[in-house]
Design a protein around this motif. Structure first.
Motif, PDB file in Angstrom:
ATOM      1  N   ALA A   1       0.859  -1.337   0.079  1.00 35.24           N
ATOM      2  CA  ALA A   1      -0.168  -0.184   0.076  1.00 35.24           C
ATOM      3  C   ALA A   1       0.741   1.435   0.042  1.00 35.24           C
ATOM      4  CB  ALA A   1      -1.117   0.140   1.037  1.00 35.24           C
ATOM      5  N   ILE A   2       2.075   1.019   0.829  1.00 38.46           N
ATOM      6  CA  ILE A   2       2.781   2.615   1.211  1.00 38.46           C
ATOM      7  C   ILE A   2       3.692   2.606  -0.221  1.00 38.46           C
ATOM      8  CG2 ILE A   2       5.075   3.590   1.636  1.00 38.46           C
ATOM      9  CD1 ILE A   2       3.262   2.731   4.150  1.00 38.46           C
ATOM     10  N   ASP A   3       4.026   1.725  -1.159  1.00 37.48           N
ATOM     11  CA  ASP A   3       5.056   1.436  -2.673  1.00 37.48           C
ATOM     12  C   ASP A   3       3.970   1.638  -3.235  1.00 37.48           C
ATOM     13  OD1 ASP A   3       6.921   0.483  -1.131  1.00 37.48           O
ATOM     14  OD2 ASP A   3       7.165  -1.491  -1.510  1.00 37.48           O
ATOM     15  N   HIS A   4       2.454   1.869  -3.298  1.00 37.47           N
ATOM     16  CA  HIS A   4       1.207   2.278  -4.301  1.00 37.47           C
ATOM     17  C   HIS A   4       0.821   2.446  -4.017  1.00 37.47           C
ATOM     18  CE1 HIS A   4       2.626  -2.410  -5.248  1.00 37.47           C
ATOM     19  NE2 HIS A   4       2.697  -1.411  -6.642  1.00 37.47           N
ATOM     20  N   ASP A   5       1.197   3.802  -3.300  1.00 37.74           N
ATOM     21  CA  ASP A   5       0.582   4.823  -2.664  1.00 37.74           C
ATOM     22  C   ASP A   5      -1.178   4.925  -2.627  1.00 37.74           C
ATOM     23  OD1 ASP A   5       0.605   8.100  -1.887  1.00 37.74           O
ATOM     24  OD2 ASP A   5       0.539   8.249  -3.893  1.00 37.74           O
ATOM     25  N   GLU A   6      -1.462   3.666  -2.743  1.00 35.83           N
ATOM     26  CA  GLU A   6      -2.566   3.467  -1.950  1.00 35.83           C
ATOM     27  C   GLU A   6      -3.813   3.992  -1.057  1.00 35.83           C
ATOM     28  OE1 GLU A   6      -6.519   2.179  -2.726  1.00 35.83           O
ATOM     29  OE2 GLU A   6      -5.045   0.463  -3.578  1.00 35.83           O
ATOM     30  N   ARG A   7      -4.531   4.615  -1.596  1.00 35.62           N
ATOM     31  CA  ARG A   7      -5.030   6.146  -1.360  1.00 35.62           C
ATOM     32  C   ARG A   7      -6.536   5.642  -0.253  1.00 35.62           C
ATOM     33  NH1 ARG A   7      -3.041  11.250  -2.898  1.00 35.62           N
ATOM     34  NH2 ARG A   7      -1.025  10.914  -3.751  1.00 35.62           N
ATOM     35  N   PHE A   8      -7.142   4.680  -0.609  1.00 37.12           N
ATOM     36  CA  PHE A   8      -8.231   4.465   0.478  1.00 37.12           C
ATOM     37  C   PHE A   8      -8.587   2.778   0.550  1.00 37.12           C
ATOM     38  CE2 PHE A   8      -9.228   6.335  -3.989  1.00 37.12           C
ATOM     39  CZ  PHE A   8      -9.708   8.348  -3.241  1.00 37.12           C
ATOM     40  N   GLY A   9      -9.383   2.662   2.414  1.00 38.08           N
ATOM     41  CA  GLY A   9      -9.311   1.602   2.683  1.00 38.08           C
ATOM     42  C   GLY A   9      -7.831   1.165   3.235  1.00 38.08           C
ATOM     43  N   ILE A  10      -8.200  -0.036   4.311  1.00 34.54           N
ATOM     44  CA  ILE A  10      -7.645  -0.284   5.504  1.00 34.54           C
ATOM     45  C   ILE A  10      -6.981  -1.064   4.791  1.00 34.54           C
ATOM     46  CG2 ILE A  10      -7.287  -1.411   7.809  1.00 34.54           C
ATOM     47  CD1 ILE A  10      -8.753   1.223   7.683  1.00 34.54           C
ATOM     48  N   TRP A  11      -4.979  -1.294   5.094  1.00 36.80           N
ATOM     49  CA  TRP A  11      -4.381  -2.397   4.337  1.00 36.80           C
ATOM     50  C   TRP A  11      -2.975  -2.219   4.998  1.00 36.80           C
ATOM     51  CZ3 TRP A  11      -4.145  -4.074  -0.622  1.00 36.80           C
ATOM     52  CH2 TRP A  11      -5.121  -2.658  -1.675  1.00 36.80           C
ATOM     53  N   GLY A  12      -2.601  -3.488   5.910  1.00 36.07           N
ATOM     54  CA  GLY A  12      -1.665  -3.739   6.904  1.00 36.07           C
ATOM     55  C   GLY A  12      -2.185  -2.943   8.148  1.00 36.07           C
ATOM     56  N   GLY A  13      -3.578  -3.001   8.638  1.00 43.30           N
ATOM     57  CA  GLY A  13      -3.929  -2.619   9.931  1.00 43.30           C
ATOM     58  C   GLY A  13      -3.837  -1.015   9.605  1.00 43.30           C
ATOM     59  N   MET A  14      -3.766   0.000   8.589  1.00 41.67           N
ATOM     60  CA  MET A  14      -3.561   1.380   9.096  1.00 41.67           C
ATOM     61  C   MET A  14      -4.747   2.086   7.723  1.00 41.67           C
ATOM     62  SD  MET A  14       0.765   2.843   8.867  1.00 41.67           S
ATOM     63  CE  MET A  14       1.097   2.089   9.944  1.00 41.67           C
ATOM     64  N   SER A  15      -5.225   2.854   7.883  1.00 42.34           N
ATOM     65  CA  SER A  15      -5.338   3.577   7.346  1.00 42.34           C
ATOM     66  C   SER A  15      -5.679   4.861   6.886  1.00 42.34           C
ATOM     67  CB  SER A  15      -6.956   4.720   7.979  1.00 42.34           C
ATOM     68  OG  SER A  15      -5.936   5.391   9.148  1.00 42.34           O
ATOM     69  N   GLU A  16      -5.906   5.311   5.398  1.00 41.56           N
ATOM     70  CA  GLU A  16      -4.921   6.483   5.172  1.00 41.56           C
ATOM     71  C   GLU A  16      -4.482   7.204   5.426  1.00 41.56           C
ATOM     72  OE1 GLU A  16      -3.856   9.198   1.839  1.00 41.56           O
ATOM     73  OE2 GLU A  16      -5.429   9.608   3.521  1.00 41.56           O
ATOM     74  N   ARG A  17      -4.758   7.816   6.044  1.00 38.04           N
ATOM     75  CA  ARG A  17      -4.092   9.162   7.182  1.00 38.04           C
ATOM     76  C   ARG A  17      -2.809   8.820   7.867  1.00 38.04           C
ATOM     77  NH1 ARG A  17      -8.073  11.826  11.002  1.00 38.04           N
ATOM     78  NH2 ARG A  17      -8.175  12.660   8.699  1.00 38.04           N
ATOM     79  N   GLU A  18      -3.393   6.883   8.718  1.00 33.83           N
ATOM     80  CA  GLU A  18      -2.713   6.051   9.228  1.00 33.83           C
ATOM     81  C   GLU A  18      -0.661   5.876   8.238  1.00 33.83           C
ATOM     82  OE1 GLU A  18      -4.492   4.268  12.811  1.00 33.83           O
ATOM     83  OE2 GLU A  18      -4.846   3.783  11.126  1.00 33.83           O
ATOM     84  N   ARG A  19      -1.313   5.822   6.903  1.00 31.79           N
ATOM     85  CA  ARG A  19      -0.227   5.520   6.301  1.00 31.79           C
ATOM     86  C   ARG A  19       0.411   6.455   5.699  1.00 31.79           C
ATOM     87  NH1 ARG A  19      -4.515   2.130   3.869  1.00 31.79           N
ATOM     88  NH2 ARG A  19      -4.408   3.187   2.225  1.00 31.79           N
ATOM     89  N   ARG A  20      -0.076   7.946   5.599  1.00 30.72           N
ATOM     90  CA  ARG A  20       0.529   8.662   4.913  1.00 30.72           C
ATOM     91  C   ARG A  20       1.854   9.459   6.158  1.00 30.72           C
ATOM     92  NH1 ARG A  20      -4.563  11.275   3.752  1.00 30.72           N
ATOM     93  NH2 ARG A  20      -4.604  12.842   5.577  1.00 30.72           N
ATOM     94  N   ARG A  21       1.094   9.758   7.515  1.00 32.57           N
ATOM     95  CA  ARG A  21       1.607   9.511   8.967  1.00 32.57           C
ATOM     96  C   ARG A  21       3.420   8.801   9.000  1.00 32.57           C
ATOM     97  NH1 ARG A  21      -0.723   8.512  13.650  1.00 32.57           N
ATOM     98  NH2 ARG A  21      -2.505   8.861  12.446  1.00 32.57           N
ATOM     99  N   TYR A  22       2.698   7.365   9.239  1.00 37.06           N
ATOM    100  CA  TYR A  22       3.765   6.425   8.938  1.00 37.06           C
ATOM    101  C   TYR A  22       5.033   6.838   7.507  1.00 37.06           C
ATOM    102  CZ  TYR A  22       6.181   1.584   8.432  1.00 37.06           C
ATOM    103  OH  TYR A  22       6.983   1.320   8.460  1.00 37.06           O
TER     104      TYR A  22
END
Length: 107
Positions: free
Chosen positions: A77-98
Motif C-alpha cells: 500500500a505504501i509503495d503504490h501510494d494506495e489512498r483508499f481503504g485499510i491496508w496492513g492495519g492502517m488507514s490512509e491517514r495513518e499510512r501518510r503519517r507513517y
C-alpha cells in the motif's frame, strides 16, 4: 477486453488488457503478489476495509492484526501510494503519517 481491442494478442504475446493494467499502474507483471492469496481480508467482507467517510475501521483492523501477511500488505500500500481503504492495519491517514515519519515521502 470485451472485444474492444479485438481478440488478437499483442506482438509480444500478451493479452491486450495486460498493457492497460500496466498503463494504469495496477499490476506489474514482475511484482510478487503471492502474499495476497494468504490475506485474511480475502476471506472477509470487503466493505469492512473500505468504510464510508467517518465509518469505523475497527473490524478491518481486527482482521489485519491476525493476518500473517500484514507487513507485506502495508508495504504494498505504501509503495503504490494506495489512498483508499485499510491496508496492513492502517488507514490512509495513518499510512501518510507513517510515510512521513519513516522518510518515505514521494517526490
Amino acid at each position: 477486453m470485451w472485444g474492444v481491442f479485438g481478440d488478437s494478442q499483442e506482438p509480444d504475446g500478451r493479452e491486450p488488457e495486460d498493457g492497460l493494467l500496466e498503463l494504469w499502474g495496477l499490476f506489474n507483471p514482475d511484482e510478487d503478489v503471492s502474499w495476497q492469496h494468504k490475506a485474511l481480508c480475502a476471506q472477509t467482507d470487503p466493505e469492512a476495509f473500505f468504510p464510508e467517510k467517518g465509518g469505523s475501521t475497527r473490524d478491518a483492523k481486527r482482521v489485519c492484526a491476525q493476518c500473517e501477511v500484514r507487513d507485506q500488505c502495508l508495504k504494498w500500500a505504501i509503495d503504490h501510494d494506495e489512498r483508499f481503504g485499510i491496508w496492513g492495519g492502517m488507514s490512509e491517514r495513518e499510512r501518510r503519517r507513517y510515510k512521513k515519519e519513516h522518510g518515505k515521502e514521494q517526490a
